[in-house]
Design a protein around this motif. Structure first.
Motif, PDB file in Angstrom:
ATOM      1  N   GLU A   1       0.787  -1.131  -0.048  1.00  0.00           N
ATOM      2  CA  GLU A   1      -0.009   0.047  -0.091  1.00  0.00           C
ATOM      3  C   GLU A   1       0.839   1.305   0.037  1.00  0.00           C
ATOM      4  O   GLU A   1       0.633   2.290  -0.893  1.00  0.00           O
ATOM      5  CB  GLU A   1      -1.163   0.044   1.218  1.00  0.00           C
ATOM      6  N   LEU A   2       2.026   1.267   0.801  1.00  0.00           N
ATOM      7  CA  LEU A   2       2.854   2.312   0.837  1.00  0.00           C
ATOM      8  C   LEU A   2       3.478   2.648  -0.597  1.00  0.00           C
ATOM      9  O   LEU A   2       3.520   3.715  -0.929  1.00  0.00           O
ATOM     10  CB  LEU A   2       4.122   1.984   2.011  1.00  0.00           C
ATOM     11  N   MET A   3       3.865   1.460  -1.107  1.00  0.00           N
ATOM     12  CA  MET A   3       4.437   1.572  -2.458  1.00  0.00           C
ATOM     13  C   MET A   3       3.746   1.994  -3.508  1.00  0.00           C
ATOM     14  O   MET A   3       3.982   2.936  -4.340  1.00  0.00           O
ATOM     15  CB  MET A   3       5.157   0.015  -3.054  1.00  0.00           C
ATOM     16  N   ASN A   4       2.294   1.800  -3.447  1.00  0.00           N
ATOM     17  CA  ASN A   4       1.406   2.220  -4.435  1.00  0.00           C
ATOM     18  C   ASN A   4       1.091   3.805  -4.225  1.00  0.00           C
ATOM     19  O   ASN A   4       0.484   4.224  -5.284  1.00  0.00           O
ATOM     20  CB  ASN A   4      -0.076   1.370  -4.440  1.00  0.00           C
ATOM     21  N   LYS A   5       1.062   4.446  -3.060  1.00  0.00           N
ATOM     22  CA  LYS A   5       0.808   5.679  -2.760  1.00  0.00           C
ATOM     23  C   LYS A   5       2.055   6.801  -3.109  1.00  0.00           C
ATOM     24  O   LYS A   5       1.556   7.922  -2.873  1.00  0.00           O
ATOM     25  CB  LYS A   5      -0.060   5.938  -1.545  1.00  0.00           C
ATOM     26  N   ILE A   6       3.219   6.232  -3.338  1.00  0.00           N
ATOM     27  CA  ILE A   6       4.212   7.113  -3.538  1.00  0.00           C
ATOM     28  C   ILE A   6       3.832   7.973  -4.733  1.00  0.00           C
ATOM     29  O   ILE A   6       3.858   7.341  -5.955  1.00  0.00           O
ATOM     30  CB  ILE A   6       5.710   6.492  -3.632  1.00  0.00           C
ATOM     31  N   LYS A   7       4.367   9.207  -4.763  1.00  0.00           N
ATOM     32  CA  LYS A   7       4.217   9.967  -6.002  1.00  0.00           C
ATOM     33  C   LYS A   7       5.323  11.357  -5.918  1.00  0.00           C
ATOM     34  O   LYS A   7       5.624  11.451  -4.489  1.00  0.00           O
ATOM     35  CB  LYS A   7       2.731  10.724  -6.144  1.00  0.00           C
ATOM     36  N   PRO A   8       5.722  11.880  -7.088  1.00  0.00           N
ATOM     37  CA  PRO A   8       6.703  12.862  -7.096  1.00  0.00           C
ATOM     38  C   PRO A   8       6.209  13.860  -6.056  1.00  0.00           C
ATOM     39  O   PRO A   8       5.027  14.491  -5.981  1.00  0.00           O
ATOM     40  CB  PRO A   8       6.729  13.363  -8.523  1.00  0.00           C
ATOM     41  N   GLY A   9       6.998  14.730  -5.382  1.00  0.00           N
ATOM     42  CA  GLY A   9       6.919  15.560  -4.448  1.00  0.00           C
ATOM     43  C   GLY A   9       6.910  14.953  -2.708  1.00  0.00           C
ATOM     44  O   GLY A   9       6.834  15.877  -2.081  1.00  0.00           O
ATOM     45  N   ASP A  10       6.587  13.884  -2.708  1.00  0.00           N
ATOM     46  CA  ASP A  10       6.266  13.232  -1.385  1.00  0.00           C
ATOM     47  C   ASP A  10       7.676  12.971  -0.780  1.00  0.00           C
ATOM     48  O   ASP A  10       8.987  12.825  -1.019  1.00  0.00           O
ATOM     49  CB  ASP A  10       5.817  11.782  -1.418  1.00  0.00           C
ATOM     50  N   SER A  11       7.900  13.301   0.651  1.00  0.00           N
ATOM     51  CA  SER A  11       9.194  13.330   1.390  1.00  0.00           C
ATOM     52  C   SER A  11       9.280  11.807   1.771  1.00  0.00           C
ATOM     53  O   SER A  11       8.153  11.125   2.259  1.00  0.00           O
ATOM     54  CB  SER A  11       8.831  14.226   2.561  1.00  0.00           C
ATOM     55  N   VAL A  12      10.172  10.942   1.743  1.00  0.00           N
ATOM     56  CA  VAL A  12      10.609   9.771   1.960  1.00  0.00           C
ATOM     57  C   VAL A  12      11.529   9.555   2.979  1.00  0.00           C
ATOM     58  O   VAL A  12      12.444  10.342   2.954  1.00  0.00           O
ATOM     59  CB  VAL A  12      10.696   8.907   0.732  1.00  0.00           C
ATOM     60  N   MET A  13      11.643   8.369   3.688  1.00  0.00           N
ATOM     61  CA  MET A  13      12.835   7.846   4.573  1.00  0.00           C
ATOM     62  C   MET A  13      13.077   6.554   3.922  1.00  0.00           C
ATOM     63  O   MET A  13      12.283   5.721   3.766  1.00  0.00           O
ATOM     64  CB  MET A  13      12.538   7.937   5.919  1.00  0.00           C
ATOM     65  N   THR A  14      14.519   6.409   3.527  1.00  0.00           N
ATOM     66  CA  THR A  14      14.960   5.208   3.031  1.00  0.00           C
ATOM     67  C   THR A  14      15.249   4.167   4.264  1.00  0.00           C
ATOM     68  O   THR A  14      15.130   4.647   5.474  1.00  0.00           O
ATOM     69  CB  THR A  14      16.081   5.298   2.268  1.00  0.00           C
ATOM     70  N   THR A  15      15.394   2.786   3.936  1.00  0.00           N
ATOM     71  CA  THR A  15      15.531   1.898   4.840  1.00  0.00           C
ATOM     72  C   THR A  15      16.846   2.075   5.426  1.00  0.00           C
ATOM     73  O   THR A  15      16.865   1.946   6.586  1.00  0.00           O
ATOM     74  CB  THR A  15      15.640   0.499   4.276  1.00  0.00           C
ATOM     75  N   SER A  16      18.022   2.913   5.044  1.00  0.00           N
ATOM     76  CA  SER A  16      19.091   3.280   5.527  1.00  0.00           C
ATOM     77  C   SER A  16      19.073   4.322   6.510  1.00  0.00           C
ATOM     78  O   SER A  16      20.080   4.890   7.030  1.00  0.00           O
ATOM     79  CB  SER A  16      20.038   3.323   4.530  1.00  0.00           C
TER      80      SER A  16
END
Length: 127
Positions: free
Chosen positions: A49-64
């Motif tokens: 669900e998280l992967m499906n809602k990603i879009k340009p402009g979103d702030s993300v935190m990587t696994t690292s």
């Protein structure tokens, strides 16, 4: 006749012992399912669900643990911009993203705070 009864009594206790063993096995299989398999499936569904809602402009935190902003997307690849330097753009797999904060959610949160502060100032002026 006494021997026949003893043999029959032993068979019934052996049969009930087998039933109890089967019940224990079923109980432990169900317990393993509810403790390990079901939560794992639930976590995979949340990740999808998280992967499906990603879009340009979103702030993300990587696994690292790096924070960045999504600037482009392809099938399974996301281009993330890190820091204020616009030259640091790294393509990465979608599965490397641990958390997403939608750009819309940040905007709505800022609006809510602005509305609360104007209400507080209005209440302060009334006194």
């Amino acid at each position: 006749m006494g021997m026949v009864l003893d043999g029959a009594a032993q068979q019934t206790t052996g049969g009930s012992g087998m039933i109890i063993l089967v019940i224990y096995i079923i109980f432990f299989v169900a317990m393993i399912y509810f403790l390990f398999v079901r939560p794992s499936k639930k976590q995979q569904a949340q990740q999808q669900e998280l992967m499906n809602k990603i879009k340009p402009g979103d702030s993300v935190m990587t696994t690292s643990g790096f924070y960045g902003t999504v600037i482009g997307m392809e099938d399974d690849t996301v281009i993330v911009e890190f820091g204020n330097n616009k030259n640091c753009r790294i393509p990465m797999h979608k599965k490397a993203i641990a958390d997403v904060e939608s750009a819309d959610a940040v905007y709505e949160e800022a609006e809510d705070k602005t509305e609360e502060s104007t209400e507080e100032t209005k209440a302060g002026k009334k006194k």
